[in-house]
Scaffold this motif. Structure first.
Motif, PDB file in Angstrom:
ATOM      1  N   SER A  60       0.849  -1.193   0.000  1.00  0.00           N
ATOM      2  CA  SER A  60       0.000   0.000   0.000  1.00  0.00           C
ATOM      3  C   SER A  60       0.881   1.238   0.000  1.00  0.00           C
ATOM      4  O   SER A  60       1.773   1.382   0.839  1.00  0.00           O
ATOM      5  CB  SER A  60      -0.900  -0.014   1.247  1.00  0.00           C
ATOM      6  N   ALA A  63      -3.212   4.791   1.400  1.00  0.00           N
ATOM      7  CA  ALA A  63      -4.425   4.108   1.835  1.00  0.00           C
ATOM      8  C   ALA A  63      -5.647   4.963   1.517  1.00  0.00           C
ATOM      9  O   ALA A  63      -5.530   6.159   1.253  1.00  0.00           O
ATOM     10  CB  ALA A  63      -4.348   3.830   3.332  1.00  0.00           C
ATOM     11  N   ASP A  64      -6.792   4.343   1.538  1.00  0.00           N
ATOM     12  CA  ASP A  64      -8.030   5.088   1.273  1.00  0.00           C
ATOM     13  C   ASP A  64      -8.264   6.107   2.392  1.00  0.00           C
ATOM     14  O   ASP A  64      -8.067   5.808   3.569  1.00  0.00           O
ATOM     15  CB  ASP A  64      -9.204   4.111   1.212  1.00  0.00           C
ATOM     16  N   ASP A  65      -8.612   7.307   2.025  1.00  0.00           N
ATOM     17  CA  ASP A  65      -8.981   8.320   3.019  1.00  0.00           C
ATOM     18  C   ASP A  65      -9.984   9.282   2.396  1.00  0.00           C
ATOM     19  O   ASP A  65     -10.180   9.292   1.181  1.00  0.00           O
ATOM     20  CB  ASP A  65      -7.747   9.067   3.554  1.00  0.00           C
ATOM     21  N   VAL A  71      -6.854   5.459  -3.769  1.00  0.00           N
ATOM     22  CA  VAL A  71      -6.016   4.361  -3.270  1.00  0.00           C
ATOM     23  C   VAL A  71      -4.902   4.077  -4.266  1.00  0.00           C
ATOM     24  O   VAL A  71      -5.149   3.943  -5.462  1.00  0.00           O
ATOM     25  CB  VAL A  71      -6.869   3.099  -3.056  1.00  0.00           C
ATOM     26  N   GLY A  73      -1.263   1.709  -4.851  1.00  0.00           N
ATOM     27  CA  GLY A  73      -0.450   0.608  -4.346  1.00  0.00           C
ATOM     28  C   GLY A  73       0.498   0.100  -5.396  1.00  0.00           C
ATOM     29  O   GLY A  73       0.362   0.402  -6.592  1.00  0.00           O
TER      30      GLY A  73
END
Lengths: 166, 166
Positions: A60, A63-65, A71, A73
């Protein structure tokens, strides 16, 4: 801002923490110099067997926010490895950084991927990606607009599909 | 769909074109195998002098569009080169893929960037990035949620700022 207006002491604590962290940048990953010729990103963790065939490594990067909703990676497919069929509600961008591999959409011929290739998988389009049988593939994968969802995982890519000339 | 309902012949033409292009994938860039040890992406075009100091090369990987709303590009800063101060209304993700460089936010010390580092510049935060004086820097730059805007360009980074120890 709600905190700033109603809870000044807590707000000061948050401000002190932000200053201690060096401001508003988020350095997600920083590990000092890496060998010039080696991989850009570490291999990370094994991708889950439920979503992949063969040996796949996933790191990753973002990360998703709720701020970026994007996202990001790094994925390494060892020779012969591939993702299951899947789709992304908001689409996916692939940046091939090393090796060679395949990308295929449902009902379409396989495409051969090389270092430097860029793929945009449109929202909702069922597809898979992976290494060739004899060469590993490394790509960065970006899923934007994750408020619509990240991925919907489907069935594995069979050997017949993977080795098909189409 | 409007076209499909009202202009069937034109729709057939569009369908034929889509089939000829191999379906709904958008292969933005595909140039066949590249040398294993060379750069991942081509150098592209010179970055505009209005936004950069020194020699900077920019390659668009994913142009702005209404589907992904996620501009992606590769940037090479030759030694000593750097961006102007700027900010992104929706933030920016940097993936350092080669060399070493600097990243600095207004009022904060410079950070040294190395291959494999990931930076998230939060929305609206004024910052700059570039190479070190003696080493080039290559990074992928991702601006998500471009419906809010891509970048607001500001003043150049002076030599005093660039060579400051802070």
């Amino acid at each position: 801002m709600h905190i700033l207006l109603t809870r000044p002491l807590q707000a000061l604590g948050v401000l002190a923490l932000l200053l201690a962290l060096g401001g508003s940048t988020q350095v997600v990953r920083s590990r000092g110099p890496r060998p010039a010729q080696g991989p850009i990103f570490p291999k990370g963790q094994r991708g889950p067997a439920a979503n992949f065939t063969g040996t796949v490594w996933v790191t990753s990067l973002v990360a998703d926010d709720s701020t970026f909703q994007c996202v990001t990676g790094n994925v390494v497919f060892e020779p012969g490895a591939r993702s299951n069929w899947h789709r992304h509600p908001s689409g996916q961008i692939l940046l091939v950084t090393d090796g060679s591999g395949y990308y295929q959409e449902k009902g379409q011929p396989k495409r051969i991927l090389h270092k430097g290739d860029v793929i945009k998988a449109l929202p909702g389009v069922e597809h898979w990606h992976g290494a060739t049988p004899k060469q590993a593939l490394t790509h960065v994968a970006i899923v934007p607009n994750t408020e619509k969802g990240v991925a919907v995982w489907l069935q594995p890519v069979t050997d017949q599909e993977y080795y098909s000339l189409k």
